[in-house]
Design a protein around this motif. Structure first.
Motif, PDB file in Angstrom:
ATOM      1  N   ALA A 199       0.840  -1.198   0.000  1.00 37.59           N
ATOM      2  CA  ALA A 199       0.000   0.000   0.000  1.00 37.59           C
ATOM      3  C   ALA A 199       0.871   1.242   0.000  1.00 37.59           C
ATOM      4  N   ARG A 200       0.289   2.310  -0.494  1.00 35.56           N
ATOM      5  CA  ARG A 200       0.940   3.627  -0.451  1.00 35.56           C
ATOM      6  C   ARG A 200       0.296   4.409   0.690  1.00 35.56           C
ATOM      7  N   LEU A 201       1.133   5.107   1.451  1.00 34.20           N
ATOM      8  CA  LEU A 201       0.647   5.829   2.621  1.00 34.20           C
ATOM      9  C   LEU A 201       1.183   7.254   2.648  1.00 34.20           C
ATOM     10  N   GLU A 202       0.335   8.167   3.110  1.00 34.25           N
ATOM     11  CA  GLU A 202       0.755   9.560   3.289  1.00 34.25           C
ATOM     12  C   GLU A 202       1.802   9.650   4.392  1.00 34.25           C
ATOM     13  N   GLY A 203       2.697  10.616   4.272  1.00 27.57           N
ATOM     14  CA  GLY A 203       3.627  10.924   5.344  1.00 27.57           C
ATOM     15  C   GLY A 203       4.862  10.040   5.416  1.00 27.57           C
ATOM     16  N   MET A 204       5.038   9.155   4.472  1.00 25.33           N
ATOM     17  CA  MET A 204       6.233   8.313   4.483  1.00 25.33           C
ATOM     18  C   MET A 204       7.276   8.925   3.563  1.00 25.33           C
ATOM     19  N   ASP A 205       8.571   8.644   3.854  1.00 21.41           N
ATOM     20  CA  ASP A 205       9.616   9.165   2.978  1.00 21.41           C
ATOM     21  C   ASP A 205      10.468   8.063   2.362  1.00 21.41           C
ATOM     22  N   GLN A 206      10.152   6.810   2.670  1.00 20.83           N
ATOM     23  CA  GLN A 206      10.880   5.700   2.051  1.00 20.83           C
ATOM     24  C   GLN A 206      10.006   4.445   2.084  1.00 20.83           C
ATOM     25  N   VAL A 207      10.371   3.475   1.256  1.00 19.58           N
ATOM     26  CA  VAL A 207       9.657   2.206   1.227  1.00 19.58           C
ATOM     27  C   VAL A 207      10.105   1.372   2.431  1.00 19.58           C
ATOM     28  N   LEU A 208       9.129   0.773   3.126  1.00 19.50           N
ATOM     29  CA  LEU A 208       9.412  -0.063   4.285  1.00 19.50           C
ATOM     30  C   LEU A 208       8.697  -1.397   4.119  1.00 19.50           C
ATOM     31  N   GLY A 209       9.242  -2.424   4.774  1.00 19.66           N
ATOM     32  CA  GLY A 209       8.642  -3.742   4.668  1.00 19.66           C
ATOM     33  C   GLY A 209       8.425  -4.388   6.021  1.00 19.66           C
ATOM     34  N   ALA A 210       7.531  -5.365   6.017  1.00 22.22           N
ATOM     35  CA  ALA A 210       7.256  -6.162   7.213  1.00 22.22           C
ATOM     36  C   ALA A 210       7.074  -7.611   6.761  1.00 22.22           C
ATOM     37  N   PHE A 211       7.584  -8.539   7.546  1.00 22.64           N
ATOM     38  CA  PHE A 211       7.504  -9.952   7.187  1.00 22.64           C
ATOM     39  C   PHE A 211       6.780 -10.725   8.272  1.00 22.64           C
ATOM     40  N   ILE A 212       5.834 -11.547   7.860  1.00 21.93           N
ATOM     41  CA  ILE A 212       5.115 -12.415   8.791  1.00 21.93           C
ATOM     42  C   ILE A 212       5.173 -13.843   8.268  1.00 21.93           C
ATOM     43  N   ALA A 213       5.519 -14.745   9.164  1.00 19.34           N
ATOM     44  CA  ALA A 213       5.459 -16.173   8.871  1.00 19.34           C
ATOM     45  C   ALA A 213       4.326 -16.753   9.704  1.00 19.34           C
ATOM     46  N   LEU A 214       3.453 -17.478   9.042  1.00 20.83           N
ATOM     47  CA  LEU A 214       2.336 -18.114   9.740  1.00 20.83           C
ATOM     48  C   LEU A 214       2.637 -19.597   9.927  1.00 20.83           C
ATOM     49  N   GLU A 215       2.448 -20.087  11.135  1.00 24.02           N
ATOM     50  CA  GLU A 215       2.630 -21.514  11.371  1.00 24.02           C
ATOM     51  C   GLU A 215       1.493 -22.304  10.738  1.00 24.02           C
TER      52      GLU A 215
ATOM     53  N   VAL B  14      -3.294 -19.377   5.950  1.00 20.92           N
ATOM     54  CA  VAL B  14      -4.628 -18.773   5.925  1.00 20.92           C
ATOM     55  C   VAL B  14      -5.039 -18.541   4.466  1.00 20.92           C
ATOM     56  N   ASP B  15      -6.328 -18.657   4.196  1.00 25.39           N
ATOM     57  CA  ASP B  15      -6.827 -18.385   2.855  1.00 25.39           C
ATOM     58  C   ASP B  15      -6.632 -16.903   2.548  1.00 25.39           C
ATOM     59  N   PHE B  16      -6.015 -16.609   1.398  1.00 22.48           N
ATOM     60  CA  PHE B  16      -5.716 -15.224   1.034  1.00 22.48           C
ATOM     61  C   PHE B  16      -6.238 -14.906  -0.362  1.00 22.48           C
ATOM     62  N   ALA B  17      -7.085 -15.808  -0.894  1.00 21.70           N
ATOM     63  CA  ALA B  17      -7.597 -15.651  -2.260  1.00 21.70           C
ATOM     64  C   ALA B  17      -6.450 -15.530  -3.261  1.00 21.70           C
ATOM     65  N   ALA B  18      -5.418 -16.340  -3.056  1.00 23.77           N
ATOM     66  CA  ALA B  18      -4.241 -16.307  -3.928  1.00 23.77           C
ATOM     67  C   ALA B  18      -4.582 -16.796  -5.329  1.00 23.77           C
ATOM     68  N   ILE B  19      -3.753 -16.429  -6.288  1.00 22.39           N
ATOM     69  CA  ILE B  19      -4.037 -16.787  -7.679  1.00 22.39           C
ATOM     70  C   ILE B  19      -4.058 -18.297  -7.905  1.00 22.39           C
ATOM     71  N   ASP B  20      -3.311 -19.065  -7.110  1.00 24.69           N
ATOM     72  CA  ASP B  20      -3.325 -20.524  -7.260  1.00 24.69           C
ATOM     73  C   ASP B  20      -4.282 -21.193  -6.271  1.00 24.69           C
ATOM     74  N   ARG B  21      -5.033 -20.376  -5.555  1.00 21.94           N
ATOM     75  CA  ARG B  21      -6.038 -20.825  -4.576  1.00 21.94           C
ATOM     76  C   ARG B  21      -5.437 -21.575  -3.393  1.00 21.94           C
ATOM     77  N   GLN B  22      -4.135 -21.471  -3.200  1.00 20.64           N
ATOM     78  CA  GLN B  22      -3.482 -22.106  -2.065  1.00 20.64           C
ATOM     79  C   GLN B  22      -3.409 -21.111  -0.905  1.00 20.64           C
ATOM     80  N   PRO B  23      -3.553 -21.593   0.328  1.00 16.75           N
ATOM     81  CA  PRO B  23      -3.430 -20.685   1.475  1.00 16.75           C
ATOM     82  C   PRO B  23      -1.994 -20.172   1.594  1.00 16.75           C
ATOM     83  N   VAL B  24      -1.834 -19.032   2.263  1.00 16.87           N
ATOM     84  CA  VAL B  24      -0.505 -18.432   2.387  1.00 16.87           C
ATOM     85  C   VAL B  24       0.035 -18.575   3.807  1.00 16.87           C
ATOM     86  N   ASP B  25       1.355 -18.692   3.898  1.00 10.66           N
ATOM     87  CA  ASP B  25       2.029 -18.732   5.193  1.00 10.66           C
ATOM     88  C   ASP B  25       3.286 -17.873   5.207  1.00 10.66           C
ATOM     89  N   VAL B  26       3.651 -17.288   4.069  1.00 12.40           N
ATOM     90  CA  VAL B  26       4.795 -16.386   3.956  1.00 12.40           C
ATOM     91  C   VAL B  26       4.256 -15.067   3.419  1.00 12.40           C
TER      92      VAL B  26
END
Length: 154
Positions: A67-83, A86-98
């Motif tokens: 997403a793009r957000l107001e008030g930011m001055d650089q690109v930032l990232g966050a990483f979540i690993a799920l044990e 979860v269904d994420f409506a992915a293009i291959d219909r597989q649940p996501v964990d990364v």
């Protein structure tokens, strides 16, 4: 651009399970707030708006919400690993964990695209994803993500 330039060690989290995609977006918002001081509700709203345009589950258990957000001055990232995936409506219909979320300044053009390309290219590497899935320590996950996986974006 390198992953270490957009990802802080504090922006990595392992979650046992998320009850839904909506809950996962909330978790991403909480992580963005604690790691970068971003407004959680704005992050969640922006991610949801982007998901409404089309799901960011890219297949093979990987999602790249961004997403793009107001008030930011650089690109930032966050990483979540799920044990538990979860269904994420992915293009291959597989649940996501990364999940690697990106937050970019509202007017970031090329930098946002470079970061998205870098993350996408990195997480298409099945060996890297296997390493990520077999570790549950955030410090280890950060080391895996930022070590020899640092590539130059196009």
């Amino acid at each position: 651009m390198k992953l270490s330039q957009i990802l802080k060690p504090e922006a990595i989290k392992v979650i046992a399970s998320a009850s839904s995609k909506k809950r996962l977006l909330q978790d991403i918002g909480e992580l963005a707030q604690s790691a970068y001081g971003l407004d959680q509700s704005l992050v969640v709203e922006a991610l949801q708006e982007r998901e409404n345009l089309g799901p960011t589950g890219v297949g093979h258990g990987v999602a790249l919400p961004h997403a793009r957000l107001e008030g930011m001055d650089q690109v930032l990232g966050a990483f979540i690993a799920l044990e538990k995936p979860v269904d994420f409506a992915a293009i291959d219909r597989q649940p996501v964990d990364v999940i690697f979320a990106l937050f970019a300044p509202e007017n970031a053009g090329v930098e946002h695209l470079k970061a998205l390309a870098l993350v996408s290219r990195s997480l298409r590497n099945q060996a890297l994803c296997k390493k990520l899935r077999s570790n549950s320590d955030p410090a280890t996950l950060y080391a895996i993500l930022t070590s020899d996986q640092d590539m130059q974006a196009a």
